[in-house]
Every structure is written in structure tokens, then in C-alpha cells.
Design an enzyme around this catalytic site. Structure first.
Site, mmCIF file in Angstrom:
data_model
loop_
_atom_site.group_PDB
_atom_site.id
_atom_site.type_symbol
_atom_site.label_atom_id
_atom_site.label_comp_id
_atom_site.label_asym_id
_atom_site.label_seq_id
_atom_site.Cartn_x
_atom_site.Cartn_y
_atom_site.Cartn_z
ATOM 1 C CG ASP A 94 -0.006 -2.933 6.315
ATOM 2 O OD1 ASP A 94 -1.060 -3.281 6.890
ATOM 3 O OD2 ASP A 94 0.093 -1.870 5.675
ATOM 4 N NE ARG A 129 -10.206 -2.179 -2.714
ATOM 5 C CZ ARG A 129 -9.579 -1.570 -1.703
ATOM 6 N NH1 ARG A 129 -8.344 -1.927 -1.376
ATOM 7 N NH2 ARG A 129 -10.146 -0.595 -1.047
ATOM 8 C CG PHE A 165 -1.957 1.069 1.170
ATOM 9 C CD1 PHE A 165 -3.033 0.966 0.304
ATOM 10 C CD2 PHE A 165 -1.852 2.200 1.962
ATOM 11 C CE1 PHE A 165 -3.994 1.976 0.232
ATOM 12 C CE2 PHE A 165 -2.805 3.212 1.900
ATOM 13 C CZ PHE A 165 -3.877 3.099 1.034
ATOM 14 C CE1 TYR A 213 -9.082 2.286 7.195
ATOM 15 C CE2 TYR A 213 -8.185 3.262 9.186
ATOM 16 C CZ TYR A 213 -8.080 2.986 7.843
ATOM 17 O OH TYR A 213 -6.973 3.396 7.152
ATOM 18 C CE LYS A 214 -7.671 -1.017 5.025
ATOM 19 N NZ LYS A 214 -8.312 -0.194 3.973
#
Lengths: 397, 397
Positions: free
Chosen positions: A184, A356, A113, A209-210
Site C-alpha cells: 500500500d 502528525r 492503516f 489525494y495525498k
């Protein structure tokens, strides 16, 4: 089917929506806003400054870290919470470069990312000691681990393709070559089974938060292997990482524990929300999550490939090599995502051409998958994505 | 008296409480919990991922920064928000050391808040280039500014004594000697009149949960002088400081604005609370705040000195040299503060022997001051602070 998932009753997903973007922002649990009201009105409002003690605010990062630990396969006390993933990545990376002072290579990959890469670039410039950031293709990482590598610095599940690195094998090879590792877990925590401690990785970081549904901007986490924690000098040496913050001593002296990775005053309201969101994980088995995720992902691939032949799968076809998302390529990806959203199927677009879809088995079932694929078929066949309104790029994609 | 303060009607301070700790954590505004419910239920709950656009979440740091700007005497667009004060101090300090690569002295003082000092110590060790942190007495800072100093790094209002540095004069002298300056405004923003831009300081940082009432762990701020902003390399180069974050480019390329000091995903719920808390400042003049603060502080000093002769004033007696707090010394400071709290007068203790009282004219009036002083007199005369229960040290003081 003995799998108790999904648990749709825990959420209030708006009716008519199939939410396939929980890999970007998980939805709120039912009643979570009550937590905010409680912390604001009852704790802050009534106890004022004393709530730091009476409502245990100061311990929230540790309490929440202990909720994260079992989800990632770590022991209590090994996870510190706070800040953002970028900051946690910085803490980990700065520490690892000091652990290997004679090495100059940070080995990442082109699928990492961007913020992970940016943080490394910034740290390299700050240090100005000739460190190099390498970003080969994910497939080439394993072969590039050698005795020059200070740290292998990877995102476990690729944010675009969902490709899954073999965390155990890479960590093992890194260690064999004297390198340390940072994983990560942004797209892994709450999505796939993890055995962080078992891999012996030195560090892992992630956001909440995912798949963990902590809310927008929820605090991030950092795991530190406990046999090294007290030998690590925190680069971001804030007062709440001090051994005794309220002694207000002039000299930094880090806590003799994971707490040394705390920095500043924790965002208490966000912590309370996250604490609430994580409570459900007591009752959820990660193997049930993984089983349901695999099943729903495979169903989704099959349905979409059958209905939308122009979309090309870019996620690994083999579930063992894939996280909990499915991505397709199309030159019109952005517009297709906008049109789908308008019809209640929410995924997202990632540069340059990726559609996605996150598959979160907590609140998705087979009917949702069929409904999503049917909508995709209709959007592709009608070509409604060509409408002007679907071409306008928004600030956040 | 034309001063429209206080505005007690904006707050719901519990009845029977005189709150003299708003310099540590400001109280909640009335109805602020509704903001949390709105962002959670209506924005996050209904719009899910799309709320980043539809509810303007991604712009909240800029919007809130523009609310802070007039309070500190800065122009819109010059204040970035997020993270904690420790992180903002790190960003500023790392930048200033790069602005003066040939200098090695960080000049602070012994009254600076510990986290500012710790952050400097950590950065010095990370850089490993022989930087020195000097911490003379506040009174000696001015004389120690010379051509060796890279950066003058001070907290404007001393967190223990309330002593106020002459920000204009120190900044001017620093600049005359080629040094840059960072002012920590944690105990100044919302408490005293500030003209940050006029001083020409390069940086200012601060927190928003004290006199600005943003809530526990509210986001911090950083001001950057606009003529230099684009020449500064952000040390904490997170994706949201990128020129085009959602391009997901592999190379960091900072925003051509103050936004380059953003790092990671903003804590949206805390931002919404802060945004609401700052709205009242449109209607409040900082000169009214300062006038009322001075008047109430002087009244408090007079009342306490008259009633409690054993407490020794450690704040400057001259209001021009004092922020919006009054502190006294006593060997029994901790226990006295506990006993006072039990009787509804809330101040706090600071090591080693300080009783600290914040005077926030937004919600305090003359009667509160008298009531506080009377309670102090009663506690001192009865010596009830000697009770065992007031000797137990709590986690947070």
C-alpha cells in the site's frame, strides 16, 4: 542548492497557512477548478452522452494510470485506476489468496492503516476458509515471513509514525518463501522514490489525494505485475473490466490486460481533476522530492526538538527509515493540533496521542518549517491548547 | 393539462438537440459547474483538510442518501451512497447469500444488465460453494421462484427493452418462498414511481447519472431494509463503514446503521454535483413524471410506427409494463443511431440490434417527440445511415 523545489507558484495555499497535512489531503493546484468547469460545461454539457467518446472519458482511467506509473517506478499499462483504496486492496488481496490456495496466512503489521486490515478481516469472513491475519510490530515482519505466508500485505510508510518498510528486502524474502506481496503506497506515492517494478512485487495499491494532490476522494490505483496479470481472476468482476464491455455479453470475460481491474463507471469529473494534478509530475524528479523532503524533515525535527522538549519524536530519526512525514507524541496531541491549526499551522492528530506533520516539498520551504516550529513553541509555552474550544472532538480528525 | 413538466428551464440542452439518452447519461443542470468551482476553490482551496468537517464532506454520503430515499420510496437513513453500481450490487449480493447460507440459487434473468451478472459470476467463483446463477427470460422469472432460491436479483427496468418487472409481486413471491430480493433500480430511479420500502425488498441498488442527472460516474446507491441492517456483515468492510472510523481501531466493527455500507473516502466533488442535481426533486412529483413519461412514450411509439414501418417496437406496448424508454429493433440499428445523432436526435445503440430512446419528461415535450420522429423518418427514407462514416464502431456505444 540546485534543487528546483519548492514550486509554490503551482499552488494557492491561503496566505498565513503552513500546510503540513498534504499527507492527508494535498492542496489544489492553481486553476484546477477550470478543469471541472471544462468537463462539466464543454464536455458533459455540449457533447452529452457522446463525451464518453469525444472527450475520451472511457479511456481516462488508462491515461491517468499511465501518469501514475512513472511516479511509482512502473511501466505504462501496468496501473489501473478507480474506486477507493479499500476496493483496490480488496481486489489485490482476493487475487493473492487465489494465487496461493494452500496457504492461510495474511501477514500484515500493527502499523497498517485500518482500512487495509478491515478489508482483510471482511474477506477472511467471506471466504470462511480459515485464513488468519497476523499483525506483528513492523519491526517483526521480516522474521515472520515463512512458508505458511500466502501474502505479505503492508503499507510502505506507516501512517502514524512515517516509518518506512524496506520494500525491496521484504518483497525478496517473501518471494523466497513462496509468498506474494501487496504494498500500500498511500503515503509513498509522490513522497518517496519508488521502484515498484524492480522489486517484483505482484501488487501495489495507493491513493492519489495525498502527495499527488488529486482532490478529496480522487480515484485510487492498483499496480499489477505484468507477467501475472492475465492469470488473475478479478474478484470484483464489473463490466468495465470486461474484454469488450459494450458487447454486453452475458458471461464475464476479463480484459487481457491491467484493464481487468477496472470495475464500474469511472467518476469522470474526479478523473479530470486528477489528470490535471498529475501533469506537473512530468517536470519533477523524485530524487529532488526526496532530497528536499529529507532536508526539510530533518530541519523540522531539529527545530521542534529544540523548541518543544515535551514533544517526543516517534518517527525514525534516520531519514532512510522514514517517509515524508514527522510525528511526535504527546498526551495532549489532539488539543495541541487544534490550537496549532487556529494559528495557521495545519497538521493532524492520530489516535492515540500522535501529532502528525506531512512534509510536501512541492509547496514547503525552510521558512515554513521555521514558522511551524516557532508556532509550536508558542503554543506549547503559552499552553493555549488547554482552552476549552480545543478539547472538542470533531467528526474527522 | 395540469402537469407542470417539462422544466426545460433547469437545463441547458444544446440548441438543435433532442436528447433521448438521459437513460444513459442525464444532462447537466444549469449552473451545476458552479458547485464544482465552489467545492474546489472555496472548500478544498481555503479550508484544505479541515473542509472534511467545515464543509461537511464526511456527511455528504448520508445527506445525499437522504435525498435519494424519497425518490425511491424509502425512509431517510436507509440509503448509503458511494462507489459504483457494480460495487453496490456486490455488497448486496454477498450479504444476501450469507442471509440464506443453505441455498445455492441466484435467480436473475437474461435481461439483467451485464455488470449485475458479472458481479454474481465473480462472487460465485470467490465463494466456491456451488452457487448457481440462473438467467431465464424475464417472463419466466416468476415461475422459477421456489424454495431453492437464495436471492432474486433483478433489474427492475430492462436496459434494452424497457420492460418493467412487477417489483411488488415478485418480491412477495420471493419472500413467500423464503428468498431475499435485490432490485437494481438503475433505469427506474427518477423514471418511474417506486415504493421500495412498501415492497419489503431487502436491498435495492442503483446509479444516479441517468434519470437523476448526477453527472458522469456519479456515486451509486444502496438501500437496505432497516429491520435487517444491523444483522448484515458487510463483505466490503472499509474504514468508513466502521462504527468509529477515526478511532483507527485494529478490528472492524461496523456502524449500527446503513452507514456500514460505506467503504472508502467519498469522491467529494462528484458528491457535491449529485447533491445539487438532486435538489430539484423536492419540487417534482413522481406521479407527474410518470404521467408525462407515459404520454410522451405513447406519442413516440405512435409517431415512429407511423413514419418508420421498418422499425419494430421491442418495448412493451402497454405502458404499465414499460419504464421510461422506448426501443426498436433493426438490423441496421447501430448505423441508424449514428445518422440520427448527426442530425441532432440522440438515442443509443444496444447489442445486438436495438435502437434505444430514453424519455425524460424533465426536459422533453411533445414537440421534441415529433421532431425526433420526423428526423427518424427522414433518416430511414433517405437511407443516409448507409454512409461509410456511420458504420465505424466507437469505443462506447
Amino acid at each position: 542548492m540546485n534543487n528546483p523545489l519548492p514550486k509554490k507558484e503551482l499552488f494557492d495555499i491561503p496566505s498565513g497557512i503552513v500546510y503540513l497535512d498534504g499527507n492527508s489531503l494535498g492542496p489544489p493546484l492553481r486553476q484546477i477548478s477550470r478543469q471541472a468547469v471544462e468537463v462539466i460545461n464543454d464536455e458533459w454539457g455540449k457533447d452529452l452522452i457522446q463525451a464518453w467518446n469525444s472527450a475520451n472519458w472511457m479511456s481516462m482511467p488508462r491515461i491517468v494510470g499511465d501518469q501514475i506509473a512513472p511516479i511509482i517506478g512502473a511501466q505504462p499499462g501496468s496501473v489501473a485506476m478507480g474506486d477507493t483504496l479499500s476496493i483496490k486492496a480488496y481486489q489485490a488481496l482476493a487475487a493473492t489468496l487465489e494465487l496461493r490456495p494452500d496457504r492461510r496466512v495474511i501477514l500484515s503489521d500493527s502499523g497498517n492503516f485500518p482500512t487495509d486490515l478491515y478489508i482483510a478481516q471482511g474477506l477472511i469472513d467471506t471466504l470462511d476458509r480459515g485464513h488468519k491475519l497476523l499483525t506483528p510490530s513492523p519491526e517483526d515482519v521480516m522474521d515472520m515471513i515463512n512458508d505458511d505466508v500466502a501474502v505479505v500485505y503492508l503499507t510502505h510508510v506507516d501512517y502514524r509514525t512515517g516509518r518506512l518498510h524496506d520494500m525491496g528486502a521484504i518483497t525478496e524474502r517473501a518471494h523466497r518463501h513462496g509468498a506474494v506481496t501487496i504494498w500500500d503506497l498511500a503515503h509513498s506515492a509522490g513522497a518517496v522514490q519508488l521502484a515498484v517494478e524492480e522489486t517484483r512485487t505482484e501488487f501495489a495499491v495507493g491513493c492519489t489525494y495525498k502527495y499527488l494532490n488529486g482532490g478529496p476522494g480522487a480515484p485510487a490505483f492498483i499496480y499489477i505485475r505484468q507477467d501475472i496479470v492475465n492469470s488473475i481472476r478479478p474478484a470484483l468482476s464489473g463490466w468495465l473490466g470486461h474484454r469488450d464491455p459494450f458487447a454486453m455479453a452475458p458471461q464475464y470475460d476479463p480484459a487481457r490486460s491491467t484493464e481487468r481491474f477496472r470495475i464500474g463507471t469511472p467518476p469522470v469529473v474526479q478523473f479530470k481533476l486528477l489528470h490535471f494534478a498529475l501533469k506537473i509530475w512530468d517536470q519533477i524528479s523524485m530524487s529532488d522530492i526526496r532530497e528536499a523532503s529529507t532536508r526539510l524533515c530533518e530541519q523540522f525535527i531539529q527545530e521542534v526538538e529544540g523548541r518543544c522538549p515535551s514533544l517526543e519524536l516517534v518517527s525514525p530519526r534516520n531519514a532512510l527509515n522514514r517517509g515524508s512525514q514527522v510525528s511526535f507524541e504527546s498526551n495532549d496531541a489532539y488539543s495541541i493540533i487544534q490550537a496549532l491549526t487556529d494559528q495557521g499551522v495545519i497538521g493532524d492528530f492520530r489516535e492515540p496521542n500522535i501529532l502528525r506533520f506531512g512534509i510536501a516539498p512541492l509547496y514547503l520551504d525552510e521558512n515554513d518549517i521555521v514558522r511551524a516550529a516557532q508556532t509550536m513553541e508558542s503554543v506549547m509555552n503559552s499552553e493555549c491548547w488547554r482552552e476549552d474550544r480545543y478539547q472538542v472532538k470533531k467528526q474527522v480528525t
